[in-house]
Design an enzyme around this catalytic site. Structure first.
Site, PDB file in Angstrom:
ATOM      1  N   ASP A   1       2.441   0.861  -5.663  1.00  0.00           N
ATOM      2  CA  ASP A   1       1.863   0.269  -4.466  1.00  0.00           C
ATOM      3  C   ASP A   1       3.010   0.079  -3.467  1.00  0.00           C
ATOM      4  OD1 ASP A   1       0.270  -0.851  -2.545  1.00  0.00           O
ATOM      5  OD2 ASP A   1      -0.731  -2.270  -3.882  1.00  0.00           O
TER       6      ASP A   1
HETATM    7  C1  BGC Z   1      -2.325  -2.043  -0.827  1.00  0.00           C
HETATM    8  C2  BGC Z   1      -2.815  -0.719  -1.326  1.00  0.00           C
HETATM    9  C3  BGC Z   1      -2.724   0.290  -0.227  1.00  0.00           C
HETATM   10  C4  BGC Z   1      -1.299   0.372   0.262  1.00  0.00           C
HETATM   11  C5  BGC Z   1      -1.109   1.328   1.399  1.00  0.00           C
HETATM   12  C6  BGC Z   1      -0.973  -1.927  -0.204  1.00  0.00           C
HETATM   13  O1  BGC Z   1      -0.589  -3.115   0.390  1.00  0.00           O
HETATM   14  O2  BGC Z   1      -2.288  -2.975  -1.882  1.00  0.00           O
HETATM   15  O3  BGC Z   1      -4.134  -0.853  -1.778  1.00  0.00           O
HETATM   16  O4  BGC Z   1      -3.164   1.534  -0.681  1.00  0.00           O
HETATM   17  O5  BGC Z   1      -0.896  -0.893   0.720  1.00  0.00           O
HETATM   18  O6  BGC Z   1      -1.666   0.827   2.560  1.00  0.00           O
END
Ligand code: BGC
Ligand code: BGC
Length: 860
Positions: A280
């Site tokens: 993530d």
């Molecule tokens: C989120 C993810 C997301 C990623 C990219 C993160 O903060 O938890 O679900 O895909 O950011 O935006």
């Protein structure tokens, strides 16, 4: 040798773990290498062939994002232009293409949960995949099964399907198949234990004034992990998912993206995952440690957004050159990424991203963050929607749960002379449907939550617009009061109305946005914006008050649901762009509602256990989220505590009625369970790593500020690392981490999604379902089992279907229970086992309306 900052990260983690009362995550090494098992064989072979031609830096380029907001997608890796391999684009969200335009805004995952419809899950996945493909995105960052929905107030539950792992697992897998059949890699996320927004990331929490230095730790026992949270991910792996995103939180005090138990043992060992693990965004916390614990791709590539530094990139190249990271591990990362790419046929459909996530301007700098590179067209405004609005409208209607319908208040006949639309949730957001960044406000009708799990709307058909158009066409009159504090105007209107349609909502989202003091997670389960008083204003003045709820999960309805003037209640969830049209289809009877609630509606806040940790409870260390309830979330917990819900899991009415009869149970001939055994091959090494001098920045390269590269500034590795504490020890890596020799196959492993014998059919069950009313309708038969034993839930969902029956039509619904459906996780054996406790099967229309039941034959 090692990277100093990585060691520092490892030490910080160790000092937390060493407090012996804290939950501990056992190490598991080495990281299993892909072998192309199952239907990965040809993609794996192609991946091995291409990766064998890559230099070390080229492999590393695939593993590391180029930095936050540098390129067009929310995450983009480097490519291998020499071999025609592009940098790969990962784009949110689970409900459509985020940060773009001329894309569709699909219903949220929780609405697919409410449809209980495998086909609709597949079709939505496929439609989304087509849109991602046409926009030039290689990985869709979705779907979601983590959070699963442990806490009813968890901020991102709506991105996923349901707190029930079997319902989620099936819909998760169908969504993945749909996305990948459209030629885009699906990213199953977030792995694992990410059940709350509070404390998911220390810097975010610090921004809210909390003094913590580490992410919260989801402390989950092994049985609960397997039987609840891991369950849908097994379905995802079995469905062939190409990518899995590890989460922000820690699991038993070890970060999810460097947790060897989660990634090496559970995901790659037991489940046999052949694709790649992506971090993530900023969930990557170490260099060599994360590599050896099973991470394959760092996103968005930099240590913190736009730091210009990376745990990987140059440092991963150095890690191999100085012998800290064995080459086979980087080879395996690259093979996994390329195998996923080939498996979905991305190479045949590839097109460069034709939109910018960071601006809607037509022209801009190629490298957005640094405003460098050529000034060029960055947005091509490609309309990718096709006729997906039809599917969206259908899913919206098919996910609308009819919770109450006294005296056949619904469907409306269209002859109502005066229709009142009451409540802000009927109307438009005064700032525009896309007026709040990442949907971070609750203005007007609610059709998705907030955060990265969103899209821009192409338009949003509000209930007011759709119903008004319908009433006008029918020759009636229609009025809307959409100011939730205009109670007396509502009362006056309701008193005169033939029918009052009252709209209320409750919102939540991702932790980086705070809406009205809700930091992602909901502060309570009540309706937002004076909703209870809006309902009471109508109900005390109109004896035909129909309540429509748009919400991210359960809300408290106890103050008004049994008011005699509240004749009907509908839950419409988060229906996406066609919201009003879908609702009108149900209200006016063009669609007979067949959806069932994918979660439990408790009487009060206290009916649910209070799972969220909203105050640090471990000094400035990782807040400890102890999952002491085990597998007893949602209906399993209500059953255990003898807590009667208002609307149970699986509940939902129709405009017709159904009858269940003739349960038949038959054991099938399946061979006995054999634990997987034997050994893997040794880790393959593909090509030669070469020397530092091979990996200097290419001469003439114009370096972009903050961009993450795989190359070295000098052949002096220490100087190139940018790491002031670069050292000379390799002993910080756990024992066995670098061992590439043949490894034992785990008993529960051996195939995609685990031991293939888990998926053997053991018992066939059939029932007869009859439509006993006088209109056609959908029914969702639900099969639950009790596994027996002192510590098991009363019942757990195992099978379901959605079937359409004409008036008086009878249908024999047949389904089979697999070994997995009847097994428990045996912590001592580290394998699944069918216990000797007597087991039962229950079939009916909800988790508490199970008229048919039988003992199950003994199987093993
Ligand atoms: C989120 C993810 C997301 C990623 C990219 C993160 O903060 O938890 O679900 O895909 O950011 O935006
Ligand atoms: C971004 C999201 C990301 C989040 C991480 C936000 O600024 O828009 O994509 O999920 O940061 O915390």
């Amino acid at each position: 040798m090692r990277f100093g900052w990585i060691e520092a990260a490892a030490l910080t983690a160790a000092s937390v773990v060493s407090a012996d009362e804290l939950a501990y995550s056992p190490p598991f090494y080495p990281s299993p290498w892909a072998n192309g098992q199952g239907d990965w064989a040809s993609a794996y072979e192609r991946a091995v062939a291409i990766v064998s031609q890559m230099t070390l830096a080229e492999k590393v380029n695939l593993t590391t994002g180029t930095g936050w907001e540098l390129e067009k997608c929310v995450g983009q890796t480097g490519g291998v232009p020499r071999l025609g391999i592009p940098g790969m684009c990962g784009q949110d969200s689970p409900l459509g293409v985020r940060d773009s335009d001329y894309n569709s805004a699909f219903p949220a995952g929780i609405n697919i949960g409410a449809t209980w419809d495998k086909n609709l899950a597949y079709l939505r996945g496929q439609a989304m995949g087509q849109e991602f493909s046409d926009k030039g995105a290689d990985f869709q960052l979705g779907p979601v099964a983590g959070p699963l929905g442990r806490a009813p107030d968890g901020g991102r539950n709506w991105e996923g399907f349901s707190p029930d792992p079997a319902l989620t697992g099936v819909l998760f897998a169908e969504t993945i198949k749909g996305i990948q059949d459209a030629g885009v890699v699906a990213t199953a996320k977030h792995f694992i234990g990410y059940e709350q927004e509070h404390f998911r990331e220390a810097p975010e929490a610090q921004g809210y004034g909390y003094n913590i230095t580490e992410s919260g730790s989801a402390n989950i026992d092994d049985k609960t992990m397997h039987e609840l949270y891991l369950w849908p991910f097994a379905d995802a792996v079995r469905a062939g998912v190409g990518a899995i995103m590890c989460s922000y939180n820690q699991i038993n005090n070890s970060y999810a993206c460097q947790n060897s138990y989660a990634l090496n043992k559970l995901l790659k060992g037991e489940l046999g995952f052949q694709g790649f693990v992506m971090s993530d965004w900023e969930a990557h916390h170490s260099g060599a440690s994360a590599a050896m614990a099973g991470l394959d791709m760092s996103m968005p590539g930099d240590v913190v957004f736009d730091s210009g530094t990376s745990y990987w990139g140059t440092n991963l190249t150095i890690g191999v050159l100085n012998g800290t990271v064995p080459q086979w591990r980087v080879d395996d990362m690259a093979v996994r990424i390329m195998a996923a790419y080939y498996k979905v046929g991305r190479d045949r459909l590839w097109t460069p991203p034709n939109f910018s996530s960071w601006t809607r301007d037509e022209y801009g700098f190629k490298y957005y963050y640094s405003s460098e590179g050529p000034y060029e067209v960055v947005n091509h405004f490609v309309d990718v929607r096709r006729n997906h609005s039809d599917l969206i409208r259908r899913i919206g209607a098919d996910s609308t749960v009819l919770l109450k319908n006294d005296g056949c208040a619904l469907p409306l006949t269209g002859t109502e002379r005066k229709v009142a639309l009451i409540g802000e949730d009927a109307g438009s957001n005064p700032y525009g449907a896309d007026g709040c960044s990442d949907r971070g406000c609750d203005n007007g009708t609610l059709a998705m939550g907030w955060g990265s799990g969103t899209t821009e709307y192409p338009y949003l058909v509000t209930p007011e617009q759709a119903i008004q158009a319908e009433v006008i066409q029918n020759g009636g009159t229609v009025f809307a009061v959409t100011d939730n504090w205009a109670i007396s105007q509502m009362e006056t209107l309701a008193a005169e109305a033939t029918v009052s349609l009252v709209f209320v909502n409750a919102d939540s989202g991702e932790g980086y946005i705070d809406v009205d003091g809700n930091m992602g997670d909901r502060n309570n389960l009540t309706l937002w914006g004076n909703g209870d008083n809006v309902i009471k204003a109508a109900a005390s003045n109109c004896n035909n008050t129909i309540v429509i709820i748009h919400s991210v999960g359960p809300v408290l309805v106890n103050e008004w649901y049994d008011h005699p003037n509240v004749t009907a209640i509908l839950w419409a969830g988060l229906p996406g762009q066609e919201s009003g049209n879908s609702l009108a289809d149900v209200l006016y009877g063009r669609v007979n509602p067949g959806a069932k609630s994918p979660f439990t509606w408790g009487k009060t806040r206290e009916s649910y256990q209070d799972y969220l940790i909203t105050e640090p409870n471990n000094g400035d260390g990782a807040p400890q989220e102890d999952f002491t309830e085990g597998v007893f979330i949602d209906y399993r917990g209500f059953d255990k505590r003898n807590e009667t819900p208002i609307y149970e899991f699986g509940y939902g009415l129709s405009y017709t009625t159904f009858n269940y009869s003739q349960l038949q149970v038959q054991a099938l001939n399946a061979s006995a369970y054999t634990p997987a055994s034997g050994e893997t091959e040794a880790a393959p090494t593909l090509g030669e790593a070469g020397n530092a001098s091979d990996y200097l920045y290419p001469s003439g390269l114009q370096r972009i500020t903050a961009f993450i590269y795989p190359w070295l500034n000098s052949t002096d590795l220490e100087a190139s690392s940018g790491d002031s504490s670069y050292g000379q020890s390799s002993d910080f890596l756990p024992e066995g981490a670098t061992d590439g020799s043949a490894q034992p196959i785990l008993p529960a492993g051996g195939g995609p999604g685990g031991n293939p014998a888990l998926y053997d059919d053991l018992i066939q069950v059939s029932v007869t379902i009859k439509n006993t009313g006088d209109i056609a309708g959908d029914e969702i038969p639900q099969l639950y089992v009790s596994l027996g034993g002192p510590d098991e839930p009363r019942i757990v969902l195992r099978k379901f279907d959605r079937i359409t029956l004409q008036p008086s039509e009878e249908y024999e619904w047949t389904t089979t229970l697999t070994r997995r459906d009847l097994s428990n996780w045996d912590v001592a054996a580290q394998d699944w086992i069918v216990t000797s406790y007597p087991k039962k099967v229950y079939v009916g229309s909800s988790s508490r309306k199970l008229p048919l039941r039988a003992s199950l034959p003994t199987v093993q």
